[in-house]
Structures are given as C-alpha cells and as structure tokens.
Enzyme design. Structure first.
Site, mmCIF file in Angstrom:
data_model
loop_
_atom_site.group_PDB
_atom_site.id
_atom_site.type_symbol
_atom_site.label_atom_id
_atom_site.label_comp_id
_atom_site.label_asym_id
_atom_site.label_seq_id
_atom_site.Cartn_x
_atom_site.Cartn_y
_atom_site.Cartn_z
ATOM 1 N N CYS A 90 0.846 -1.195 0.000
ATOM 2 C CA CYS A 90 0.000 0.000 0.000
ATOM 3 C C CYS A 90 0.881 1.244 0.000
ATOM 4 O O CYS A 90 1.851 1.311 0.765
ATOM 5 C CB CYS A 90 -0.883 -0.008 1.256
ATOM 6 S SG CYS A 90 -1.920 1.458 1.409
ATOM 7 N N HIS A 132 -8.768 -3.556 -2.391
ATOM 8 C CA HIS A 132 -7.836 -2.708 -1.639
ATOM 9 C C HIS A 132 -8.303 -1.247 -1.642
ATOM 10 O O HIS A 132 -8.337 -0.594 -0.602
ATOM 11 C CB HIS A 132 -6.433 -2.838 -2.262
ATOM 12 C CG HIS A 132 -5.383 -2.070 -1.540
ATOM 13 N ND1 HIS A 132 -4.468 -2.674 -0.703
ATOM 14 C CD2 HIS A 132 -5.109 -0.744 -1.506
ATOM 15 C CE1 HIS A 132 -3.689 -1.735 -0.194
ATOM 16 N NE2 HIS A 132 -4.046 -0.551 -0.669
ATOM 17 N N GLU A 133 -8.671 -0.748 -2.816
ATOM 18 C CA GLU A 133 -9.102 0.659 -2.908
ATOM 19 C C GLU A 133 -10.439 0.868 -2.200
ATOM 20 O O GLU A 133 -10.641 1.881 -1.531
ATOM 21 C CB GLU A 133 -9.184 1.103 -4.374
ATOM 22 C CG GLU A 133 -7.871 0.997 -5.159
ATOM 23 C CD GLU A 133 -6.678 1.608 -4.451
ATOM 24 O OE1 GLU A 133 -6.832 2.628 -3.755
ATOM 25 O OE2 GLU A 133 -5.570 1.050 -4.584
ATOM 26 N N HIS A 136 -9.944 1.427 1.393
ATOM 27 C CA HIS A 136 -9.541 2.805 1.724
ATOM 28 C C HIS A 136 -10.764 3.707 1.899
ATOM 29 O O HIS A 136 -10.776 4.594 2.750
ATOM 30 C CB HIS A 136 -8.647 3.392 0.627
ATOM 31 C CG HIS A 136 -7.201 3.002 0.746
ATOM 32 N ND1 HIS A 136 -6.451 3.254 1.870
ATOM 33 C CD2 HIS A 136 -6.368 2.379 -0.130
ATOM 34 C CE1 HIS A 136 -5.215 2.807 1.680
ATOM 35 N NE2 HIS A 136 -5.134 2.270 0.477
HETATM 36 ZN ZN ZN Z 1 -3.453 1.355 -0.248
#
Ligand code: ZN
Length: 176
Positions: A90, A132-133, A136
């Site tokens: 990340c 993953h995004e 966030h």
């Molecule tokens: Zn990340």
C-alpha cells in the site's frame, strides 16, 4: 502539477469512512486527473481519495492492461467469491507488503466520470486492486486484513518504517 503528498499510516484521515460524490463537475475532473498523476508518480496501481486527504468515494486505478487509467466514483462491492492469496502492499504503508488472503472474484458497481453506472466483474489481481481501494473508502488499511501472527510482526515493521521515514525520507519506495 506537483503530485499530491500521499498520507501515511497513522494519519487519521486514512481511518475515516469516505462520503459519496454528489456532483460531477470540472473540479472533480481536475481532482481525478491529479490523482491519476499522483498514482503514476508514486508509482501505484491504484489511489483512493482518502490517501491524499480527501474523504470522498473516489479512486483511480490502472491495471496495466492497456485500457489506461480509470476513475470510479461511489464504488461498492456487491458480491464476492472464492479465496486468493496475494502479496499486497500500500502506498500509505510504504516499503512493506504481506501475503493476504481475500476473495478472488468481486462484483463492483459504481459511477464513471460521465455519470454512467458501471458494473465490473474482477478476479485475481484486478479483484485485489478493487478490494484494496474499496477498503480505503471504508477507512480500512491492509494491516487490518492480516492474521494475528502477521499483525504482531507488522506492528514492529510499521513502527520501524515510520521511524526510518522521519530520519531519512525514502521517496523511491513504491507500492500500490
Ligand atoms: Zn493502499
């Protein structure tokens, strides 16, 4: 333009839940252009708005599949299947990565910059970038996806990384 500074673990903005985008206007288009530039400069395969301190449900990505950079607004995962282990890093936890098991296939919905509904089936690497995004946007960092053993050593590694950054910044480290 100078790329945005990417926020690093410990910054409270990375733990907040992002809000839906309500207006697609020139300012938003400019922001996403700048996010794409920041993503390429990092370099990374994806960048979510909270990573540059903006609490909106926006992320940009480039899967290196010759379709270029993409912008997804108000994205959500509506379905997920299977399991896939992948060595994941990340940009907000620079220089570190861990093997993380997540669903292999995901169905993602959202809106593109023209305001069109988007529906995407993604698996393996692409599926991982989306998950993953999306994390966030929910204020979740990959550290929270580690198992208990990984978490113990990760805490130490993150502490050392942060100490190293304050002593000598290393802009060359690159993870998505
Ligand atoms: Zn990340």
């Amino acid at each position: 333009m100078v790329p945005y500074e990417i926020r690093v673990i410990g910054d409270p903005v990375l733990k907040r839940v992002a809000e839906d985008v309500t207006d697609i206007d020139g300012a938003l288009v400019k922001l996403t252009d700048d996010m794409i530039e920041t993503m390429y400069a990092a370099p990374g395969a994806g960048l979510a708005a909270p990573q540059i301190g903006i609490e909106k449900r926006i992320f940009v990505y480039d899967l290196h599949d010759d379709t270029g950079p993409h912008v997804l607004l108000n994205a959500r995962i509506t379905e997920s299947r299977g399991e896939w282990a992948f060595d994941e890093g990340c940009l907000s936890v620079p220089g570190l990565s861990w093997e993380i098991v997540r669903p292999n296939e995901v169905h993602v919905t959202g809106v593109d910059l023209e305001g069109n509904d988007v529906s995407i089936e993604a698996s393996e690497y692409a599926g991982r970038v989306f998950q993953h995004e999306l994390d966030h946007l929910e204020g979740v960092l990959l550290i929270e996806r580690l198992d208990d053993d990984q978490k113990r050593s990760a805490k130490r590694a993150v502490r050392e990384m942060l100490m190293g950054r304050s002593a000598a910044p290393q802009p060359g480290l690159s993870f998505n």
